[in-house]
Design an enzyme around this catalytic site. Structure first.
Site, PDB file in Angstrom:
ATOM      1  CG  HIS A   1      -0.114   0.081   2.532  1.00 42.00           C
ATOM      2  ND1 HIS A   1       0.529  -1.032   3.062  1.00 42.00           N
ATOM      3  CD2 HIS A   1       0.153   1.113   3.387  1.00 42.00           C
ATOM      4  CE1 HIS A   1       1.139  -0.697   4.179  1.00 42.00           C
ATOM      5  NE2 HIS A   1       0.932   0.602   4.400  1.00 42.00           N
TER       6      HIS A   1
ATOM      7  CG  ASP B   1       1.905   4.763   4.771  1.00 40.53           C
ATOM      8  OD1 ASP B   1       1.189   3.751   4.740  1.00 40.53           O
ATOM      9  OD2 ASP B   1       3.051   4.791   5.291  1.00 40.53           O
TER      10      ASP B   1
ATOM     11  CG  HIS C   1       5.279   0.739   2.810  1.00 35.88           C
ATOM     12  ND1 HIS C   1       4.795   1.926   2.311  1.00 35.88           N
ATOM     13  CD2 HIS C   1       4.755   0.613   4.055  1.00 35.88           C
ATOM     14  CE1 HIS C   1       4.014   2.511   3.204  1.00 35.88           C
ATOM     15  NE2 HIS C   1       3.967   1.729   4.270  1.00 35.88           N
TER      16      HIS C   1
ATOM     17  NE  ARG D   1       6.796  -5.294  13.219  1.00 29.42           N
ATOM     18  CZ  ARG D   1       6.650  -4.838  11.981  1.00 29.42           C
ATOM     19  NH1 ARG D   1       5.792  -5.444  11.156  1.00 29.42           N
ATOM     20  NH2 ARG D   1       7.345  -3.795  11.559  1.00 29.42           N
TER      21      ARG D   1
END
Length: 786
Positions: free
Chosen positions: A715, A717, A767, A777
């Site tokens: 995607h 941002d 990314h 995480r």
């Protein structure tokens, strides 16, 4: 030459030069002296005719004029020297004020005779009422011992509230220039009997009324004048001298005057606005701006002690711009040469009177003081139930290391004043205690040597300067308003900002101060030192100290720490300090920003570029990472990870994650400040020519778990640039994960806890979030400047 002509010439020539010279002067002196001695003797004979007594009074000014002329050389230069001057004062105790007076006298090499030391004061409470006759009696007795000497000038001054601003040479010159035999200090206010005002001679310019705190004259003249004292010790000295002065016959007979324009004596009462500091090269004087004079003696009479203390911080040459503090190393102690087992015993009173941010750090610094714990008795009063969780581990870790540790909790319901009284009593009742150290919990005491440094300064009451970061708010006041509250002194800002460094006599201290135990058994022996419903407890302590003539010192010779703001501290969160970035940013930064963060601006090793235009640097401390995760998990309002999202405008998320927004935590404004203060400077450095606006509506913590959301699809941002902060450690807390920048075929998988990726959001840096294969995480993300 006839006696009448001689007398007329002598009385009528008060100038320093005289028309009489040579044989005329000698003859005139002889005539005047012989006539005065003969007729004075005759006037003292019982039953002597009144006419002879009047003649004797008539010839006294002739004698004084003759003596004055006789003391000149043929060139007209006065023969007076400092050896011919004696300063007399009365002091029954070595108060702080007396020590200051003595130091100023020694600075100028005055010869001083102190009367009454060690005696009980019998002159009444002159601070609040009439009195002081005790001083007159002692002076009369001393002048009788000296005898009617014509070769000695005597100056009488008070001592507790007096400092010298210049030396005896200037004093004697100014005295000679008056042309009078006795000179009293003058002031613009009449005391103690206002009804006598009309009896004073009118003056064209200057102060009209007598002040008895300072006067100067020949020993012979003063000896004669003091013979008139036949009152009691508790009677008023100023009223006695006033009545002598306003009597025209006595004033004329003794050739008396007042120092109307403050050339010799400066009384501060009624004249505070007239007096300013005059800084010259290497020296400081007090200047009267009305008369443009530089007085020799400064007298803080009446309610002007605070102003005198302010002047005394500089005069005489206590502090100058050229040399700084000239007395800071006087009378100090040196603990470096003392074995620790011989250190003085100290009682440390710690007061947690309100919910206080960063209390665990406060307790850590307390334990880290470079002073042997075996010499410390620790008294802690905690008023807040919230802080019991912080005190318990401190007790468990340190209780056995201190000589004694006592904690009084909120169940006792003590007032602040009662708690302070209790802490001080612990020291007062301990026969081994030598110092009492008051320490409030809103002090970030970052200098571990503070206690030693204060003891070495060897003052009876002293505080280290602490200032609220970025503000002018400190733990001292440089002046007081008429109702004993804060007023700003001329030098306050310079002291707070460290432009003037030294030890400063001030009217108010708070929060942190060291007191010598001797005061707790003398001036502060009362068990209730702090109570007064009208004032803060530290205000009560300082007022009592001032009223007793005790000096309160603050030192800014070292950096000791700073004050915390507690006013807006909210304890409704799990980790309340996290919200303190606005109120206490310095402490927030120390706790939550990575210790290597600032190095990225000077050390290339701390600013990495693992992929094109992707920067990697430390930003969060381990504590911040842990805190943020725990706050999010405690909040528990994780999104569902689907496209429908009512938290954002439009209600649709194109690339959803399981996350919690900072807004949900009530932390968005604090987070935006973090972005402005810690992310924007790096952005401006690495993306040359771009000035970030640092506006962000998407600020959130993402959670990745193999059985929940293990990864994020490729995607862009919705940002100009993005930060992605790793909140836990790969290989320890989870396996896998990382970011892959597809266009550059470049991945960052060895994430470092507390380090952030900074990269462009739109267009160039397509990314994805790589798969987390085990564990959980956490990352903190912001889309900045959308």
């Amino acid at each position: 030459m006839s006696p009448d002509l001689c007398c007329a010439l002598l009385k009528g020539s008060p100038r320093e030069d005289s028309a009489l010279a040579g044989s005329e002067m000698g003859g005139c002196v002889a005539v005047a002296v012989l006539l005065f001695v003969a007729l004075t003797f005759a006037a003292d004979v019982p039953g002597a005719p009144a006419s002879k007594q009047q003649v004797a009074l008539h010839t006294m000014p002739c004698y004084f004029g003759a003596a004055r002329l006789y003391r000149k050389s043929s060139s007209g230069v006065d023969l007076l020297s400092p050896d011919e001057l004696l300063v007399i004062t009365v002091a029954t105790n070595e108060t702080d004020g007396f020590k200051r007076f003595r130091n100023s006298a020694n600075h100028f090499n005055y010869t001083v005779k102190v009367l009454g030391m060690g005696e009980k004061w019998r002159g009444g409470n002159v601070r609040w009422s009439i009195g002081g006759g005790h001083k007159v009696r002692l002076l009369k007795e001393e002048l009788a011992r000296i005898g009617p000497r014509k070769d000695l000038v005597v100056m009488f001054v008070d001592s507790y509230d007096v400092i010298f601003a210049s030396g005896p040479e200037e004093l004697l010159t100014k005295f000679r220039q008056t042309g009078h035999r006795i000179v009293f200090a003058a002031e613009g206010l009449i005391w103690p009997d206002r009804r006598l005002a009309d009896k004073y001679p009118l003056v064209r310019m200057g102060k009209r009324f007598l002040n008895s705190g300072g006067f100067i004259g020949d020993a012979f003249d003063l000896h004669l004048l003091l013979q008139k004292w036949n009152l009691q010790d508790e009677d008023d000295d100023q009223l006695f001298y006033t009545k002598l002065y306003i009597d025209p016959k006595t004033r004329t007979a003794f050739n008396m005057t007042l120092d109307h324009r403050n050339r010799i004596f400066q009384n501060l009462n009624g004249a505070i606005d007239e007096v300013v500091l005059k800084f010259e090269t290497g020296q400081v004087r007090a200047r009267n701006t009305v008369y443009d004079t530089l007085p020799v003696v400064i007298h803080g009479n009446g309610p002007t002690k605070i102003q005198l203390n302010y002047l005394g911080n500089y005069i005489p040459n206590v502090w100058t711009f050229e040399g700084g503090c000239a007395i800071c190393d006087n009378d100090t102690l040196d603990l470096s040469s003392v074995p620790e087992q011989s250190y003085p015993y100290v009682t440390v009173g710690v007061f947690i009177e309100q919910a206080t941010p960063f209390l665990p750090e406060f307790l850590e610094r307390l334990a880290a003081l470079t002073y042997p714990k075996s010499k410390i008795t620790l008294f802690i009063h905690n008023h807040e139930v919230y802080h019991e969780q912080h005190l318990q581990p401190f007790w468990e870790q340190h209780a056995l290391l201190y000589r004694r540790l006592k904690i009084v909790g909120p169940e006792e319901e003590l007032t602040v004043a009662a708690a302070r009284n209790m802490g001080m009593s612990v020291c007062r009742e301990d026969p081994t205690c030598e110092y009492y150290f008051n320490l409030d919990s809103d002090i970030a005491l970052t200098n571990p040597n503070t206690l030693k440094l204060l003891i070495e300064q060897n003052r009876r009451i002293i505080a280290p300067l602490v200032v609220r970061h970025g503000k002018l708010w400190s733990n001292f006041w440089g002046a007081l308003s008429p109702d004993d509250y804060y007023a700003r002194s001329e030098d306050y800002v310079d002291i707070v900002e460290g432009k003037r460094v030294g030890i400063w006599n001030v009217p108010f201290l708070s929060n942190i101060y060291l007191i010598k135990v001797g005061l707790l058994h003398d001036e502060l022996q009362n068990a209730d030192v702090f109570s007064d419903e009208r004032m803060d407890p530290d205000m009560v302590l300082c007022k009592k100290a001032r009223d007793m003539g005790l000096f309160l010192y603050v030192t800014n010779r070292h950096y000791f720490g700073h004050l915390l703001s507690t006013d807006k501290y909210n304890t409704s969160h799990l980790h309340n300090d996290l919200w303190q970035i606005f109120e206490n940013q310095l402490d927030w930064e120390e706790k939550y920003i990575h210790p290597s963060y600032k190095q990225i601006f000077t050390n290339a090793d701390k600013l990495l570029q693992p992929c094109p235009d992707v920067y990697w640097f430390p930003v969060f401390s381990s504590t911040m990472c842990k805190t943020l995760i725990e706050e999010m998990e405690s909040n528990g309002q994780w999104s569902k990870g689907n496209n429908k999202d009512d938290r954002i405008s439009g209600g649709y998320e194109n690339v959803p994650t399981i996350d919690i927004h900072m807004r949900q935590l009530g932390f968005e404004q604090e987070w935006l400040k973090f972005l402005r203060d810690y992310i924007a400077p790096v952005t401006a450095q690495v993306y040359t020519g771009y000035s970030p606006k640092v506006y962000a509506v998407m600020n959130f913590v993402v959670r990745y778990k193999p059985d929940e959301q293990p990864l994020l699809r490729p995607h862009h941002d919705s940002s100009t640039f993005t930060i992605n902060v790793a909140l836990n450690q790969v290989g320890e807390d989870y396996q896998g994960g990382g970011s892959n920048f597809i266009r550059y075929n470049c991945s960052v998988t060895d994430s470092k806890k507390g380090w952030t990726l900074l990269h462009p959001g739109r267009l160039t840096h397509f990314h994805e979030g790589l798969r987390t294969t085990s564990g959980t995480r956490y990352i903190a993300v912001s889309f900045i400047d959308p």
